[in-house]
Design an enzyme around this catalytic site. Sequence first.
Site, PDB file in Angstrom:
ATOM      1  N   HIS A 237      12.666  49.208  60.744  1.00 27.32           N
ATOM      2  CA  HIS A 237      12.517  48.857  62.160  1.00 27.32           C
ATOM      3  C   HIS A 237      11.079  49.089  62.619  1.00 27.32           C
ATOM      4  O   HIS A 237      10.497  48.256  63.326  1.00 27.32           O
ATOM      5  CB  HIS A 237      13.472  49.677  63.025  1.00 27.32           C
TER       6      HIS A 237
ATOM      7  N   HIS B 206      18.498  44.571  52.144  1.00 27.32           N
ATOM      8  CA  HIS B 206      17.258  45.226  51.736  1.00 27.32           C
ATOM      9  C   HIS B 206      16.974  45.053  50.247  1.00 27.32           C
ATOM     10  O   HIS B 206      15.850  44.756  49.847  1.00 27.32           O
ATOM     11  CB  HIS B 206      17.327  46.716  52.078  1.00 27.32           C
TER      12      HIS B 206
END
Length: 297
Positions: free
Chosen positions: A76, A260
């Site tokens: 983030h 990811h």
Amino acid sequence: MRSQRTIKECVYFEGVGLHTGSYCKVTLHPAPVDTGIVFYRPCKKSSMVTNISAVVDTTYATTIGNDRLKVRTVEHLLAVISAMGVSNLTIEVEGPEIPILDGSAVEIARLVMEAGVRKQKKVMPYIKILRPIVMEDGHGKVAAYPFDGRKITFRMFFKNHFLGEQLLSFDLDRGSFINEIAPARTFGFLRDVEYFRANGLAKGGSLDNAVIFSETSVINESGLRFKDECVRHKILDSIGDFSLVGLPIEGHIVADKSGHTMNVKFINKLLTCSDCWEVVSEQVEKAPYPVFSYSYS
């Protein structure tokens, strides 16, 4: 040509880590040209430059590290740095994980906006996609195509679930990122909570920092920020992951049910396909491998 950038003044935030449950503090410091995005832990007097070779784990978050330093859940923060066009930054971390805050990146984006972004007197190189690069396995697919700009398309499908299919194409720029992507929160499913806890994950997770779904509804009383908040959050994660390429990417990234782990595998494939892209700086030149340490913007 685009200039390198750093922030005008320091930025500070703190909070609990999603997976470790530890309280963590983060300070973003301005940095000189050609610094790249550097993580630093004062107590260990250790630092590392952020790039794909620093990734050490991709289990439900992106973790970077070296022999002396490891930081979890960096995606983030890296997404904000990338989308805000910041090239050079020192990130001082006290704790094992970047705070999850409200599960989104909106607070970090607001803090960086308030601090301001300053142009620096050196060109920012970028990777220009020349030919398609595609990677797929039994779980998903990621590809990069030539495109005049920076664009991400993400598709996800929740089989036998009320969320169904979510698909979104997003042209990356600072304003649209802050309004359309940064507020999208981490999400999960009630059926998976026991598994996470049994495996030492999501120790800091709560309804204050994640959207939780049952089979038929949203558990959070506040509901959703966007009807398609899940796919927006996956784009947020992807922006952070793809910043690990080491340079901004001009091209269209298309991801189908990626996460990811697959993002990182695709980055490694992209970097080996040197005939499919070129590095553009003051003059167009071809590099066999991008050794720079800049963030994808």
